[in-house]
Each structure stands twice: as C-alpha cells, then as structure tokens.
Design a protein around this motif. Sequence first.
Motif, PDB file in Angstrom:
ATOM      1  N   SER A  55       0.832  -1.207   0.000  1.00  0.00           N
ATOM      2  CA  SER A  55       0.000   0.000   0.000  1.00  0.00           C
ATOM      3  C   SER A  55       0.865   1.255   0.000  1.00  0.00           C
ATOM      4  N   TRP A  57       3.895   1.607  -1.277  1.00  0.00           N
ATOM      5  CA  TRP A  57       4.494   1.804  -2.595  1.00  0.00           C
ATOM      6  C   TRP A  57       3.454   2.222  -3.635  1.00  0.00           C
ATOM      7  N   ARG A  58       2.243   1.687  -3.547  1.00  0.00           N
ATOM      8  CA  ARG A  58       1.192   2.124  -4.469  1.00  0.00           C
ATOM      9  C   ARG A  58       0.875   3.597  -4.254  1.00  0.00           C
ATOM     10  N   ALA A  59       0.780   4.020  -2.992  1.00  0.00           N
ATOM     11  CA  ALA A  59       0.491   5.423  -2.688  1.00  0.00           C
ATOM     12  C   ALA A  59       1.627   6.326  -3.168  1.00  0.00           C
ATOM     13  N   HIS A  61       3.682   5.780  -5.666  1.00  0.00           N
ATOM     14  CA  HIS A  61       3.636   5.869  -7.134  1.00  0.00           C
ATOM     15  C   HIS A  61       2.453   6.717  -7.602  1.00  0.00           C
ATOM     16  N   ARG A  62       1.328   6.646  -6.895  1.00  0.00           N
ATOM     17  CA  ARG A  62       0.204   7.522  -7.245  1.00  0.00           C
ATOM     18  C   ARG A  62       0.575   8.982  -7.012  1.00  0.00           C
ATOM     19  N   LEU A  63       1.284   9.261  -5.927  1.00  0.00           N
ATOM     20  CA  LEU A  63       1.728  10.625  -5.648  1.00  0.00           C
ATOM     21  C   LEU A  63       2.692  11.105  -6.717  1.00  0.00           C
ATOM     22  N   ARG A  64       3.627  10.265  -7.100  1.00  0.00           N
ATOM     23  CA  ARG A  64       4.575  10.637  -8.161  1.00  0.00           C
ATOM     24  C   ARG A  64       3.845  10.921  -9.470  1.00  0.00           C
ATOM     25  N   THR A  65       2.866  10.106  -9.780  1.00  0.00           N
ATOM     26  CA  THR A  65       2.105  10.300 -11.009  1.00  0.00           C
ATOM     27  C   THR A  65       1.295  11.591 -10.953  1.00  0.00           C
ATOM     28  N   ALA A  66       0.641  11.831  -9.838  1.00  0.00           N
ATOM     29  CA  ALA A  66      -0.208  13.018  -9.698  1.00  0.00           C
ATOM     30  C   ALA A  66       0.598  14.310  -9.713  1.00  0.00           C
ATOM     31  N   THR A  67       1.794  14.278  -9.170  1.00  0.00           N
ATOM     32  CA  THR A  67       2.594  15.500  -9.096  1.00  0.00           C
ATOM     33  C   THR A  67       3.658  15.576 -10.178  1.00  0.00           C
TER      34      THR A  67
END
Length: 79
Positions: A55, A57-59, A61-67
């Motif tokens: 969880s 690492w998924r969060a 990567h989602r943060l990296r994608t969003a920002t």
Amino acid sequence: ANSRLIADEQLKLAAEVRDGVTRAYQAGGRSLLEVLDAQRTFRETYRTSISSRASFWRALHRLRTATATQVAPQGPAGP
C-alpha cells in the motif's frame, strides 16, 4: 521507517510465540489447536506487513504520477 520497525517487531514477536507454542506442543504441554492458532496468527501478521508495504508503494507511485515528480521514499524498505 517507524512503521517498518513496528512491523518487523510484530513479526519477530509473532514468530517467537509460534515457535514457543510449537516447542511446548512437542513437549506435550500444548494442544494441536493452539499450535495451529499460533501459526495462523503469524501468517496474518506477515500478510498484514506485506499488504502495508504494498500500500505504501502504491500510494507513493500515485503521488509521483499526480505530481509528475520524483518523491523520495522514506517509508518501508526500497523496491
């Protein structure tokens, strides 16, 4: 890092309990049901630890994608 330390400590404790109950069973002091329960508890603790790390690492990567940035991980052990 703090959550990793806690998870590692919980796994260590669960393994110690499992091993202690297994030794007591082999000496005739515990029932098979208690051994199976200790094994189940260890597996659940292990599964929870792995799920928490996934969880994280998924969060991340989602943060990296969003920002659209490279956020340095500071949580559970590296990929």
